[in-house]
Scaffold this motif. Structure first.
Motif, PDB file in Angstrom:
ATOM      1  N   GLU A  10       0.841  -1.202   0.000  1.00  0.00           N
ATOM      2  CA  GLU A  10       0.000   0.000   0.000  1.00  0.00           C
ATOM      3  C   GLU A  10       0.879   1.255   0.000  1.00  0.00           C
ATOM      4  OE1 GLU A  10      -3.933   1.730   2.286  1.00  0.00           O
ATOM      5  OE2 GLU A  10      -2.398   0.711   3.475  1.00  0.00           O
ATOM      6  N   ILE A  11       1.976   1.210   0.740  1.00  0.00           N
ATOM      7  CA  ILE A  11       2.900   2.343   0.768  1.00  0.00           C
ATOM      8  C   ILE A  11       3.483   2.575  -0.616  1.00  0.00           C
ATOM      9  CG2 ILE A  11       5.129   3.122   1.655  1.00  0.00           C
ATOM     10  CD1 ILE A  11       4.402   1.726   4.304  1.00  0.00           C
ATOM     11  N   PHE A  12       3.855   1.496  -1.313  1.00  0.00           N
ATOM     12  CA  PHE A  12       4.364   1.614  -2.681  1.00  0.00           C
ATOM     13  C   PHE A  12       3.337   2.292  -3.587  1.00  0.00           C
ATOM     14  CE2 PHE A  12       4.240  -0.608  -6.872  1.00  0.00           C
ATOM     15  CZ  PHE A  12       5.307   0.048  -7.457  1.00  0.00           C
ATOM     16  N   GLU A  13       2.079   1.879  -3.492  1.00  0.00           N
ATOM     17  CA  GLU A  13       1.019   2.496  -4.298  1.00  0.00           C
ATOM     18  C   GLU A  13       0.853   3.976  -3.937  1.00  0.00           C
ATOM     19  OE1 GLU A  13      -3.139   3.793  -5.120  1.00  0.00           O
ATOM     20  OE2 GLU A  13      -2.260   3.388  -3.153  1.00  0.00           O
ATOM     21  N   ASN A  14       0.968   4.304  -2.654  1.00  0.00           N
ATOM     22  CA  ASN A  14       0.870   5.696  -2.210  1.00  0.00           C
ATOM     23  C   ASN A  14       1.985   6.551  -2.809  1.00  0.00           C
ATOM     24  OD1 ASN A  14      -0.293   5.143   1.226  1.00  0.00           O
ATOM     25  ND2 ASN A  14      -1.397   5.140  -0.699  1.00  0.00           N
ATOM     26  N   VAL A  15       3.208   6.030  -2.809  1.00  0.00           N
ATOM     27  CA  VAL A  15       4.350   6.785  -3.333  1.00  0.00           C
ATOM     28  C   VAL A  15       4.148   7.103  -4.806  1.00  0.00           C
ATOM     29  CG1 VAL A  15       6.814   6.672  -3.863  1.00  0.00           C
ATOM     30  CG2 VAL A  15       6.001   5.927  -1.628  1.00  0.00           C
ATOM     31  N   VAL A  16       3.712   6.108  -5.582  1.00  0.00           N
ATOM     32  CA  VAL A  16       3.502   6.334  -7.015  1.00  0.00           C
ATOM     33  C   VAL A  16       2.362   7.320  -7.230  1.00  0.00           C
ATOM     34  CG1 VAL A  16       2.887   5.262  -9.208  1.00  0.00           C
ATOM     35  CG2 VAL A  16       4.404   4.067  -7.614  1.00  0.00           C
ATOM     36  N   ARG A  17       1.270   7.167  -6.491  1.00  0.00           N
ATOM     37  CA  ARG A  17       0.100   8.038  -6.667  1.00  0.00           C
ATOM     38  C   ARG A  17       0.420   9.486  -6.308  1.00  0.00           C
ATOM     39  NH1 ARG A  17      -3.967   8.475  -2.803  1.00  0.00           N
ATOM     40  NH2 ARG A  17      -3.540   6.383  -2.052  1.00  0.00           N
ATOM     41  N   HIS A  18       1.203   9.669  -5.260  1.00  0.00           N
ATOM     42  CA  HIS A  18       1.529  11.032  -4.823  1.00  0.00           C
ATOM     43  C   HIS A  18       2.760  11.596  -5.518  1.00  0.00           C
ATOM     44  CE1 HIS A  18      -1.471  11.458  -1.656  1.00  0.00           C
ATOM     45  NE2 HIS A  18      -1.230  10.205  -1.311  1.00  0.00           N
ATOM     46  N   GLY A  19       3.494  10.768  -6.250  1.00  0.00           N
ATOM     47  CA  GLY A  19       4.624  11.254  -7.012  1.00  0.00           C
ATOM     48  C   GLY A  19       5.898  11.478  -6.223  1.00  0.00           C
ATOM     49  N   GLY A  20       5.988  10.917  -5.017  1.00  0.00           N
ATOM     50  CA  GLY A  20       7.215  11.081  -4.251  1.00  0.00           C
ATOM     51  C   GLY A  20       7.062  10.635  -2.814  1.00  0.00           C
ATOM     52  N   PHE A  21       8.186  10.502  -2.111  1.00  0.00           N
ATOM     53  CA  PHE A  21       8.186  10.041  -0.727  1.00  0.00           C
ATOM     54  C   PHE A  21       7.582  11.075   0.219  1.00  0.00           C
ATOM     55  CE2 PHE A  21      11.964   7.622  -2.384  1.00  0.00           C
ATOM     56  CZ  PHE A  21      11.354   6.380  -2.331  1.00  0.00           C
ATOM     57  N   ARG A  22       7.912  12.352  -0.013  1.00  0.00           N
ATOM     58  CA  ARG A  22       7.470  13.382   0.921  1.00  0.00           C
ATOM     59  C   ARG A  22       5.951  13.500   0.941  1.00  0.00           C
ATOM     60  NH1 ARG A  22      10.304  19.129   0.494  1.00  0.00           N
ATOM     61  NH2 ARG A  22      12.052  17.750   1.023  1.00  0.00           N
ATOM     62  N   ALA A  24       3.752  11.256  -0.059  1.00  0.00           N
ATOM     63  CA  ALA A  24       3.176  10.016   0.474  1.00  0.00           C
ATOM     64  C   ALA A  24       3.283   9.980   1.990  1.00  0.00           C
ATOM     65  CB  ALA A  24       3.879   8.810  -0.145  1.00  0.00           C
ATOM     66  N   ALA A  25       4.427  10.449   2.507  1.00  0.00           N
ATOM     67  CA  ALA A  25       4.612  10.477   3.957  1.00  0.00           C
ATOM     68  C   ALA A  25       3.604  11.413   4.615  1.00  0.00           C
ATOM     69  CB  ALA A  25       6.039  10.915   4.284  1.00  0.00           C
ATOM     70  N   ALA A  26       3.378  12.580   3.993  1.00  0.00           N
ATOM     71  CA  ALA A  26       2.421  13.538   4.550  1.00  0.00           C
ATOM     72  C   ALA A  26       1.020  12.954   4.573  1.00  0.00           C
ATOM     73  CB  ALA A  26       2.448  14.830   3.728  1.00  0.00           C
ATOM     74  N   SER A  27       0.661  12.196   3.536  1.00  0.00           N
ATOM     75  CA  SER A  27      -0.688  11.616   3.474  1.00  0.00           C
ATOM     76  C   SER A  27      -0.901  10.537   4.534  1.00  0.00           C
ATOM     77  CB  SER A  27      -0.950  11.029   2.084  1.00  0.00           C
ATOM     78  OG  SER A  27      -0.225   9.833   1.877  1.00  0.00           O
ATOM     79  N   ARG A  28       0.208   9.915   4.972  1.00  0.00           N
ATOM     80  CA  ARG A  28       0.103   8.838   5.962  1.00  0.00           C
ATOM     81  C   ARG A  28       0.492   9.287   7.360  1.00  0.00           C
ATOM     82  NH1 ARG A  28      -0.316   3.858   3.429  1.00  0.00           N
ATOM     83  NH2 ARG A  28       0.378   2.776   5.314  1.00  0.00           N
ATOM     84  N   GLY A  29       0.955  10.528   7.484  1.00  0.00           N
ATOM     85  CA  GLY A  29       1.315  11.053   8.796  1.00  0.00           C
ATOM     86  C   GLY A  29       2.576  10.456   9.370  1.00  0.00           C
ATOM     87  N   VAL A  30       3.533  10.110   8.488  1.00  0.00           N
ATOM     88  CA  VAL A  30       4.808   9.551   8.940  1.00  0.00           C
ATOM     89  C   VAL A  30       5.942  10.333   8.289  1.00  0.00           C
ATOM     90  CG1 VAL A  30       3.818   7.252   9.287  1.00  0.00           C
ATOM     91  CG2 VAL A  30       4.842   7.830   7.077  1.00  0.00           C
ATOM     92  N   SER A  31       7.173   9.953   8.591  1.00  0.00           N
ATOM     93  CA  SER A  31       8.323  10.652   8.031  1.00  0.00           C
ATOM     94  C   SER A  31       8.672  10.092   6.651  1.00  0.00           C
ATOM     95  CB  SER A  31       9.531  10.511   8.954  1.00  0.00           C
ATOM     96  OG  SER A  31       9.953   9.163   9.006  1.00  0.00           O
ATOM     97  N   SER A  32       9.367  10.922   5.859  1.00  0.00           N
ATOM     98  CA  SER A  32       9.818  10.478   4.539  1.00  0.00           C
ATOM     99  C   SER A  32      10.797   9.317   4.653  1.00  0.00           C
ATOM    100  CB  SER A  32      10.487  11.639   3.792  1.00  0.00           C
ATOM    101  OG  SER A  32       9.581  12.692   3.563  1.00  0.00           O
ATOM    102  N   SER A  33      11.621   9.348   5.695  1.00  0.00           N
ATOM    103  CA  SER A  33      12.596   8.267   5.867  1.00  0.00           C
ATOM    104  C   SER A  33      11.907   6.941   6.152  1.00  0.00           C
ATOM    105  CB  SER A  33      13.570   8.611   6.997  1.00  0.00           C
ATOM    106  OG  SER A  33      12.883   8.809   8.222  1.00  0.00           O
TER     107      SER A  33
END
Length: 298
Positions: A10-22, A24-33
């Protein structure tokens, strides 16, 4: 193959949908790292690279594209299964994600969402203000808001509020110094506050009276990108502004702004909330649609 965590898919799908780690991290409330680490663990478990990373962008590899093609419907089925369980609850839960232009958010959607959340304490609402035309399905939104004539045919739409009208306004001081335009064409001799859409198109000003319709491209020194900025510039006396009535009504009543060319005011369609025409709509989204249907618009 190393142990595979399903949440990393699901995280992989989030990264692709949002176009980047930052993002995707903001959408999930976690850090980019944390997102980056999850992707690295997933790639190690699968033994293949899924994302091409640069300093500016993240894009799926061929293997990533293939996985994503199979992954999207599977994740949707999982979300639907979880949502089906919500039907057994006394009240819906989850999050409703909506994409909408700033004016619709400011004066219709945000007040509506606040009332909705008070009635449904287990449901969250995420509203993204964006004037660009967005593929809401591709971007993971439950619904979008646009004018009625901007909707795709495969979408279900419902009116959101009353018909819209623009107001042409300026401060009393600006009018004293520069005179009052009596006809729309007089605006070409004035300093108009222009607005540019995200795609680069300049907003034109449309008028109608007794069956006659006019459209002008205003001239002016100041060009902005949002209605709120345009309102602030108008209140500062920087020129004549073209804004939805909801933005200026209070300022006109208080005498801070004067409305011009009232007899040329054109009525526009209302905002429309639209959502995909699909069998499975989340319980939270169904509750939000019911809330809109029962709302009494002024």
């Amino acid at each position: 193959m190393a142990l595979l965590r399903l949440d990393s898919l699901e995280i992989f799908e989030n990264v692709v949908r949002h176009g980047g780690f930052r993002a995707a991290a903001a959408s999930r409330g976690v850090s980019s790292s944390a997102i980056s680490q999850s992707i690295s663990v997933l790639e190690e478990a699968l033994g293949i690279r899924l994302l091409n990373r640069t300093t500016r962008s993240v894009a799926p590899t061929e293997a990533g594209e293939r996985l994503l093609e199979r992954l999207k419907p599977a994740l949707q089925e999982i979300r639907t299964a979880i949502d089906d369980l919500n039907r057994l609850r006394e009240s819906p839960s989850g999050t409703v994600r909506i994409n909408a232009p700033g004016p619709a958010v400011d004066h219709v959607l945000c007040p509506l969402a606040l009332q909705f959340m008070e009635a449904y304490p287990d449901v969250g609402v995420e509203i993204i203000s964006d004037a660009a035309i967005t593929d809401i399905v591709e971007q993971g939104f439950d619904a979008g808001v646009r004018f009625g004539n901007q909707l795709d045919q495969d979408m279900i739409a419902m009116p959101l509020g009353p018909a819209l009208r623009y107001a042409i306004v300026a401060t009393p001081d600006y009018i004293r110094k520069n005179g009052r335009p009596m006809l729309p064409h007089d605006l070409v001799h004035h300093d108009c506050i222009r607005r540019r859409f995200p795609g680069g198109t300049m907003v034109t000003w449309k008028f109608a009276k007794d069956g006659e319709e006019l459209e002008i491209s205003p001239k002016g020194r100041l060009t902005l990108s949002s209605a709120y900025q345009e309102l602030q510039a108008a209140l500062a006396g920087s020129g004549i502004a073209h804004l939805f009535e909801d933005y200026v009504r209070e300022h006109v009543e208080q005498g801070e702004l004067i409305e011009l060319l009232i007899e040329w005011k054109q009525e526009l369609p209302s905002w429309y909330l639209y959502y995909p025409n699909r069998r499975h709509t989340s319980a939270a989204m169904r509750a939000f649609l019911d809330h809109i249907r029962s709302h009494k618009w002024k």
